[in-house]
Design a protein around this motif. Sequence first.
Motif, mmCIF file in Angstrom:
data_model
loop_
_atom_site.group_PDB
_atom_site.id
_atom_site.type_symbol
_atom_site.label_atom_id
_atom_site.label_comp_id
_atom_site.label_asym_id
_atom_site.label_seq_id
_atom_site.Cartn_x
_atom_site.Cartn_y
_atom_site.Cartn_z
ATOM 1 N N ARG A 47 -1.327 14.097 3.060
ATOM 2 C CA ARG A 47 -1.762 14.639 4.210
ATOM 3 C C ARG A 47 -2.963 14.013 4.849
ATOM 4 O O ARG A 47 -3.693 14.338 5.914
ATOM 5 N N VAL A 48 -3.485 12.807 3.759
ATOM 6 C CA VAL A 48 -4.842 12.254 4.095
ATOM 7 C C VAL A 48 -4.395 10.836 5.221
ATOM 8 O O VAL A 48 -3.279 10.277 4.800
ATOM 9 N N PRO A 49 -4.818 10.778 6.243
ATOM 10 C CA PRO A 49 -4.455 9.571 7.234
ATOM 11 C C PRO A 49 -4.880 8.492 6.424
ATOM 12 O O PRO A 49 -5.784 7.995 5.624
ATOM 13 N N VAL A 50 -3.717 7.287 6.803
ATOM 14 C CA VAL A 50 -3.800 6.139 5.775
ATOM 15 C C VAL A 50 -3.319 4.935 6.777
ATOM 16 O O VAL A 50 -2.458 5.095 7.458
ATOM 17 N N ALA A 51 -4.298 3.931 7.000
ATOM 18 C CA ALA A 51 -3.871 2.622 7.638
ATOM 19 C C ALA A 51 -4.029 1.691 6.484
ATOM 20 O O ALA A 51 -4.933 1.626 5.934
ATOM 21 N N ALA A 52 -3.010 0.527 6.748
ATOM 22 C CA ALA A 52 -2.986 -0.317 5.597
ATOM 23 C C ALA A 52 -2.428 -1.596 6.430
ATOM 24 O O ALA A 52 -1.659 -1.873 7.267
ATOM 25 N N ALA A 53 -3.376 -2.730 6.101
ATOM 26 C CA ALA A 53 -3.021 -4.141 6.598
ATOM 27 C C ALA A 53 -2.187 -4.830 5.632
ATOM 28 O O ALA A 53 -2.482 -4.887 4.396
ATOM 29 N N VAL A 54 -0.919 -5.192 5.987
ATOM 30 C CA VAL A 54 0.067 -5.889 4.970
ATOM 31 C C VAL A 54 -0.079 -7.268 5.528
ATOM 32 O O VAL A 54 0.611 -7.411 6.688
ATOM 33 N N LEU A 105 5.494 -2.665 2.077
ATOM 34 C CA LEU A 105 6.072 -1.874 3.137
ATOM 35 C C LEU A 105 6.828 -0.719 2.818
ATOM 36 O O LEU A 105 6.828 0.519 2.988
ATOM 37 N N GLU A 106 7.528 -0.881 1.468
ATOM 38 C CA GLU A 106 8.385 0.110 1.002
ATOM 39 C C GLU A 106 7.405 1.524 0.577
ATOM 40 O O GLU A 106 7.737 2.534 0.905
ATOM 41 N N THR A 107 6.258 0.951 0.046
ATOM 42 C CA THR A 107 5.316 2.002 -0.479
ATOM 43 C C THR A 107 4.759 2.637 0.581
ATOM 44 O O THR A 107 4.463 3.958 0.768
ATOM 45 N N ALA A 108 4.338 1.956 1.745
ATOM 46 C CA ALA A 108 3.756 2.397 3.103
ATOM 47 C C ALA A 108 4.851 3.500 3.533
ATOM 48 O O ALA A 108 4.290 4.594 4.169
ATOM 49 N N ARG A 109 6.112 3.259 3.406
ATOM 50 C CA ARG A 109 6.887 3.970 4.122
ATOM 51 C C ARG A 109 6.887 5.414 2.893
ATOM 52 O O ARG A 109 7.584 6.575 3.505
ATOM 53 N N THR A 110 6.731 5.418 1.846
ATOM 54 C CA THR A 110 6.630 6.502 0.832
ATOM 55 C C THR A 110 5.478 7.193 1.221
ATOM 56 O O THR A 110 5.692 8.639 1.237
ATOM 57 N N ILE A 111 4.272 6.922 1.621
ATOM 58 C CA ILE A 111 3.144 7.767 1.674
ATOM 59 C C ILE A 111 3.400 8.429 3.074
ATOM 60 O O ILE A 111 3.407 7.793 4.287
ATOM 61 N N ALA A 112 3.497 9.676 3.043
ATOM 62 C CA ALA A 112 3.510 10.465 4.403
ATOM 63 C C ALA A 112 2.585 9.914 5.336
ATOM 64 O O ALA A 112 1.209 10.359 4.867
ATOM 65 N N GLY A 113 2.798 9.714 6.581
ATOM 66 C CA GLY A 113 1.956 9.469 7.626
ATOM 67 C C GLY A 113 1.234 8.346 7.500
ATOM 68 O O GLY A 113 0.161 7.977 8.619
ATOM 69 N N ALA A 114 1.355 7.544 6.695
ATOM 70 C CA ALA A 114 0.979 5.968 6.651
ATOM 71 C C ALA A 114 1.108 5.162 7.900
ATOM 72 O O ALA A 114 2.184 5.232 8.244
ATOM 73 N N ARG A 115 0.308 4.579 8.307
ATOM 74 C CA ARG A 115 0.350 3.615 9.418
ATOM 75 C C ARG A 115 0.202 2.186 8.697
ATOM 76 O O ARG A 115 -0.741 1.579 8.890
ATOM 77 N N ALA A 149 -1.325 10.647 12.945
ATOM 78 C CA ALA A 149 -0.306 9.775 12.088
ATOM 79 C C ALA A 149 0.954 10.682 12.472
ATOM 80 O O ALA A 149 1.292 11.738 12.356
ATOM 81 N N GLY A 150 1.700 9.747 13.034
ATOM 82 C CA GLY A 150 3.382 10.387 13.397
ATOM 83 C C GLY A 150 4.369 9.276 12.979
ATOM 84 O O GLY A 150 4.623 8.646 13.594
ATOM 85 N N GLY A 151 4.931 9.576 11.688
ATOM 86 C CA GLY A 151 5.627 8.607 11.285
ATOM 87 C C GLY A 151 4.880 7.339 10.741
ATOM 88 O O GLY A 151 3.817 7.020 10.321
ATOM 89 N N PRO A 152 5.550 6.371 10.463
ATOM 90 C CA PRO A 152 5.141 5.181 9.543
ATOM 91 C C PRO A 152 4.597 4.257 10.378
ATOM 92 O O PRO A 152 3.595 3.211 10.000
ATOM 93 N N GLY A 153 4.298 4.307 11.771
ATOM 94 C CA GLY A 153 3.115 3.464 12.533
ATOM 95 C C GLY A 153 3.616 2.345 12.757
ATOM 96 O O GLY A 153 4.994 1.973 12.670
ATOM 97 N N PRO A 154 2.996 1.491 13.322
ATOM 98 C CA PRO A 154 3.402 -0.003 13.899
ATOM 99 C C PRO A 154 3.500 -0.848 12.437
ATOM 100 O O PRO A 154 2.870 -0.751 11.521
#
Length: 429
Positions: A361-368, A381-391, A422-427
Amino acid sequence: MSEPATRDRFWLSDHTFTVPLDHADPDGPTIEVYGREVRRDREERPWLLYLNGGPGFSSPRPLGGEGWLRRALADYRVLLLDQRGTGRSTPVTRNTLARLGSPARQAEYLTRFRADSIVRDAELVRKALSVDQWSVLGQSFGGYCAVTYLSFAPEGLKEVLITGGVPGLGVTADDVYRRLFATVVDRNAAHYERFPEDVDRARRVVDHLRANDIRLPSGRALTTTTFQSLGSQLGSETGSTRLHYLLESPFDGPDLSDAFLVEVERELGWTATYPLYSVLHEASYADGPGATAWSGSRIRAEFTGFGVDDPGPPLFTGEVIDPAVFDTDPALVPFREAAHLLARKDDWPPLYDAAQLRANRVPVAAAVYRDDMYVDRELSLETARTIAGARPWLTAEWGHDGLRASNGAVLDRLIGLVVKPAGGPGPAG
């Protein structure tokens, strides 16, 4: 109100915290952890904990020209944490390790310096500073630590920003290296396409090293494997150019020039300052039971071109620890027996909790970074999809050192992403 910081002036405060060596034994031996607080002025701003790359590197010592730090200070007061064992925290050196006695005791001690312990340190630091929740910025290995933080202590987090450091979940060190070596091969090809003259120069150096016992000014043996390890810089923004300049004039007649040997030592000499990097690098991939068993060296043998007798241009290696370095590098020889014991250790505790990450439930943003040579894009990217709400933000504009090289642009983008709902995996583009 005090005078605001200029480009090269800001407010600095020192903080030192006492933490358990083993967080499972809070009444046992203790060590110290150091953090440098950085503020642009005396205004109250929320805390941002910065977790540096590594493992085993101290936090940066700011001079004022760092664009990412100026951007951070616009919104936060920043704590630059010297992760345990580094910088002004209780250090791990050849001397401190020797005082522990046997290699077995040394190896057991070193197991306390991974991301799980760093996160528990951070939680004690947060509470000591009377902070309800804070933001975390993780660069490279610091991003791995941030995902460990999300796994085991999310209650301390307001938001998480990751740049070039989203780890794979449920993968082994072999899985990671197999993917990364494929990228390293591509980076070599790109380098030689850009600087075709370097093919003959690198081959001549390799042939010379095979036929001669060459020593760097420190006395360290310059072997073919050591020379190939200069490729670790190919993943940075300017690394290919730096390698090309290094290869411009390696010889003085039939011998390697003193200038070349000095430059090689300058590129490799950080091992004495940051020995934990070499000792714990593979252990940072050990997410649960299973020995790493010098994974990088084993997986390298699966790829043609890294052997000195292989056809084609000699390939430089990437971020890999060859066990021979503990025989040839005087700074690392004192760690040899403990390092081999760590490579054989097969009962590592987990570093991540996939179930907790799926419930995040923590907001997360990640540059890949699309072409990252140190952290595999697809695993990230696979892990980012696992982390709920990550962008996640997948970008080809910057490389692994985009936080530093972008003059604040990468951090600004991440801050912009994380403040949005945060609504889904984001951009991802």
